[in-house]
Scaffold this motif. Structure first.
Motif, PDB file in Angstrom:
ATOM      1  N   TRP A  94       0.831  -1.214   0.000  1.00 55.21           N
ATOM      2  CA  TRP A  94       0.000   0.000   0.000  1.00 55.21           C
ATOM      3  C   TRP A  94       0.863   1.261   0.000  1.00 55.21           C
ATOM      4  N   TYR A  95       1.867   1.298   0.851  1.00 53.95           N
ATOM      5  CA  TYR A  95       2.706   2.501   0.939  1.00 53.95           C
ATOM      6  C   TYR A  95       3.468   2.736  -0.361  1.00 53.95           C
ATOM      7  N   LEU A  96       4.017   1.679  -0.936  1.00 58.40           N
ATOM      8  CA  LEU A  96       4.803   1.842  -2.157  1.00 58.40           C
ATOM      9  C   LEU A  96       3.933   2.251  -3.344  1.00 58.40           C
ATOM     10  N   VAL A  97       2.711   1.731  -3.416  1.00 53.76           N
ATOM     11  CA  VAL A  97       1.836   2.071  -4.543  1.00 53.76           C
ATOM     12  C   VAL A  97       1.375   3.519  -4.463  1.00 53.76           C
ATOM     13  N   PHE A  98       1.119   4.015  -3.237  1.00 47.85           N
ATOM     14  CA  PHE A  98       0.571   5.364  -3.090  1.00 47.85           C
ATOM     15  C   PHE A  98       1.644   6.428  -2.866  1.00 47.85           C
ATOM     16  N   TYR A  99       2.731   6.081  -2.186  1.00 48.25           N
ATOM     17  CA  TYR A  99       3.651   7.122  -1.717  1.00 48.25           C
ATOM     18  C   TYR A  99       5.088   6.918  -2.179  1.00 48.25           C
ATOM     19  N   CYS A 100       5.342   5.982  -3.077  1.00 44.02           N
ATOM     20  CA  CYS A 100       6.712   5.785  -3.553  1.00 44.02           C
ATOM     21  C   CYS A 100       7.192   7.027  -4.296  1.00 44.02           C
ATOM     22  N   PRO A 101       8.439   7.473  -4.072  1.00 45.85           N
ATOM     23  CA  PRO A 101       8.950   8.644  -4.793  1.00 45.85           C
ATOM     24  C   PRO A 101       8.876   8.457  -6.307  1.00 45.85           C
ATOM     25  N   MET A 102       8.396   9.499  -6.984  1.00 47.70           N
ATOM     26  CA  MET A 102       8.269   9.526  -8.447  1.00 47.70           C
ATOM     27  C   MET A 102       7.289   8.450  -8.968  1.00 47.70           C
ATOM     28  N   ASP A 103       6.499   7.869  -8.077  1.00 46.15           N
ATOM     29  CA  ASP A 103       5.506   6.857  -8.474  1.00 46.15           C
ATOM     30  C   ASP A 103       6.137   5.691  -9.238  1.00 46.15           C
ATOM     31  N   LEU A 104       7.326   5.308  -8.835  1.00 45.54           N
ATOM     32  CA  LEU A 104       8.047   4.271  -9.571  1.00 45.54           C
ATOM     33  C   LEU A 104       7.324   2.926  -9.517  1.00 45.54           C
ATOM     34  N   VAL A 105       6.840   2.549  -8.332  1.00 43.99           N
ATOM     35  CA  VAL A 105       6.212   1.236  -8.178  1.00 43.99           C
ATOM     36  C   VAL A 105       4.929   1.156  -9.004  1.00 43.99           C
ATOM     37  N   TYR A 106       4.090   2.172  -8.896  1.00 41.40           N
ATOM     38  CA  TYR A 106       2.826   2.142  -9.646  1.00 41.40           C
ATOM     39  C   TYR A 106       3.073   2.184 -11.151  1.00 41.40           C
ATOM     40  N   CYS A 107       3.992   3.029 -11.585  1.00 40.20           N
ATOM     41  CA  CYS A 107       4.271   3.133 -13.025  1.00 40.20           C
ATOM     42  C   CYS A 107       4.822   1.825 -13.584  1.00 40.20           C
ATOM     43  N   CYS A 108       5.685   1.177 -12.826  1.00 42.28           N
ATOM     44  CA  CYS A 108       6.239  -0.102 -13.305  1.00 42.28           C
ATOM     45  C   CYS A 108       5.170  -1.190 -13.312  1.00 42.28           C
ATOM     46  N   ALA A 109       4.367  -1.249 -12.247  1.00 41.02           N
ATOM     47  CA  ALA A 109       3.335  -2.292 -12.173  1.00 41.02           C
ATOM     48  C   ALA A 109       2.217  -2.064 -13.177  1.00 41.02           C
ATOM     49  N   ALA A 110       2.056  -0.813 -13.631  1.00 41.55           N
ATOM     50  CA  ALA A 110       0.991  -0.504 -14.589  1.00 41.55           C
ATOM     51  C   ALA A 110       1.375  -0.859 -16.016  1.00 41.55           C
ATOM     52  N   LEU A 111       2.645  -1.200 -16.260  1.00 42.46           N
ATOM     53  CA  LEU A 111       3.042  -1.627 -17.601  1.00 42.46           C
ATOM     54  C   LEU A 111       2.303  -2.914 -17.964  1.00 42.46           C
ATOM     55  N   LEU A 112       1.807  -2.984 -19.181  1.00 44.08           N
ATOM     56  CA  LEU A 112       0.924  -4.079 -19.579  1.00 44.08           C
ATOM     57  C   LEU A 112       1.540  -5.461 -19.378  1.00 44.08           C
ATOM     58  N   PRO A 113       2.785  -5.722 -19.783  1.00 41.96           N
ATOM     59  CA  PRO A 113       3.326  -7.082 -19.584  1.00 41.96           C
ATOM     60  C   PRO A 113       3.370  -7.490 -18.115  1.00 41.96           C
ATOM     61  N   LEU A 114       3.843  -6.565 -17.258  1.00 39.02           N
ATOM     62  CA  LEU A 114       3.926  -6.893 -15.837  1.00 39.02           C
ATOM     63  C   LEU A 114       2.547  -6.995 -15.210  1.00 39.02           C
ATOM     64  N   ARG A 115       1.648  -6.156 -15.640  1.00 35.50           N
ATOM     65  CA  ARG A 115       0.289  -6.209 -15.081  1.00 35.50           C
ATOM     66  C   ARG A 115      -0.440  -7.485 -15.504  1.00 35.50           C
ATOM     67  N   LEU A 116      -0.147  -7.959 -16.691  1.00 33.74           N
ATOM     68  CA  LEU A 116      -0.713  -9.239 -17.122  1.00 33.74           C
ATOM     69  C   LEU A 116      -0.265 -10.373 -16.200  1.00 33.74           C
ATOM     70  N   VAL A 117       1.019 -10.375 -15.869  1.00 34.58           N
ATOM     71  CA  VAL A 117       1.547 -11.422 -14.990  1.00 34.58           C
ATOM     72  C   VAL A 117       0.923 -11.314 -13.599  1.00 34.58           C
TER      73      VAL A 117
END
Length: 316
Positions: A94-117
């Motif tokens: 929860w903390y990393l998805v909402f408050y990670c600096p530069m939104d790195l965790v959310y941006c990476c997890a939102a990539l289609l290949p990774l989100r598919l997995v």
């Protein structure tokens, strides 16, 4: 089944049945759930205004199934939070998805290949949750199919079924989004899984548990991937649902006929009133025009008489 032996899927089904969900599959479930919360309208504003409310909503997204099934089985509400390791892992996500600096965790997890997995791994956990709920209910209510289906459904799709309560935590009230009024695809597929595992558990479905787990998991993962790749939200059961609805629930009723007659009468009355008012308007306009014509002729006659009188006077 002989088919699984011929296709060499028996070992795969046993391996899937013995697969541990912690920590990787549980982490994927937490990531997808918290990302789903973040993408709700107004969730980012709530995360800035009240981090505690945002955290509590995230826990409901992650452990909603366990909370709802615990309520239905009269278990303590805090029981799902008794596993400190899982709660800690979900809180870190929860903390990393909402408050990670530069939104790195959310941006990476939102990539289609990774989100598919991640979404595919979450669908795998759905199988274990539905089966766990059915098994838990079977241990207490062995002869109640309805209870087993309900608990399996609640444990697998509890996050969606309690979505209205979760929205209240964020200060949102949208009763029209109730899952029972308009069920989403995850809620439908979980209900189907609960029915299948209940029938298998009570020996009404002649299929081994690990084989059913493999079939159900493959179907959910493949269909979820198809929906994400095509961008479609249409349920694969839409055609079947339409046929069942039209056959069983959309038949003619005397109330519908009465309503149609009333509407037809009202429309006829409206047409008659409109025609009458139009005719009256036309007649009144004609009368006004005739009156104006008569008054104009009278005035002309009076003017001509006055002119003749004046001429006579001049002549005299």
């Amino acid at each position: 089944m002989d088919l699984f032996g011929l296709l060499h899927l028996d070992e795969l089904s046993h391996g899937l049945a013995n697969l541990s969900m912690f920590p990787y599959f549980d982490m994927a479930h937490y990531i997808v759930s918290v990302m789903s919360l973040r993408e709700q309208p107004g969730a980012l504003e709530v995360s800035r205004a009240s981090p505690l409310a945002c955290w509590f909503s995230s826990m409901l997204f992650c452990f909603g199934g366990a909370v709802l099934s615990g309520i239905m089985l009269a278990e303590p509400l805090v029981a799902p939070l008794s596993n400190s390791t899982s709660v800690l892992l979900a809180s870190i996500v929860w903390y990393l998805v909402f408050y990670c600096p530069m939104d790195l965790v959310y941006c990476c997890a939102a990539l289609l290949p990774l989100r598919l997995v991640l979404s595919g791994m979450k669908e795998v956990t759905r199988t274990w949750k539905v089966l766990g709920g059915v098994t838990q209910a079977h241990s207490k209510y062995k002869d109640s199919l309805l209870v087993m289906i309900a608990i399996g459904w609640a444990k697998g799709a509890g996050g969606g079924l309690i979505s209205n309560f979760e929205q209240l935590v964020r200060g949102v009230w949208k009763p029209e989004t109730n899952e029972l009024l308009k069920m989403s695809y995850p809620t439908k597929i979980t209900l189907i899984g609960a029915v299948l595992f209940t029938l298998q558990q009570t020996h009404y479905l002649p299929l081994q548990k690990q084989h059913l787990m493999l079939i159900y998991t493959i179907f959910t993962v493949v269909n979820k991937s198809r929906m994400m790749l095509t961008g479609s939200s249409t349920s694969p059961f839409a055609a079947i649902e339409s046929v069942i609805y039209k056959t069983l629930f959309a038949g003619s009723s005397p109330y519908a006929a009465l309503t149609a007659d009333v509407k037809k009468t009202n429309s006829d009355n409206g047409t008659t009133n409109w025609t009458t008012s139009t005719t009256t308007t036309k007649e009144s306009s004609k009368n006004e025009a005739a009156g104006k014509g008569k008054s104009g002729s009278l005035k002309a006659k009076e003017e001509s008489e006055n002119t003749e009188t004046t001429n006579c006077k001049k002549t005299d």
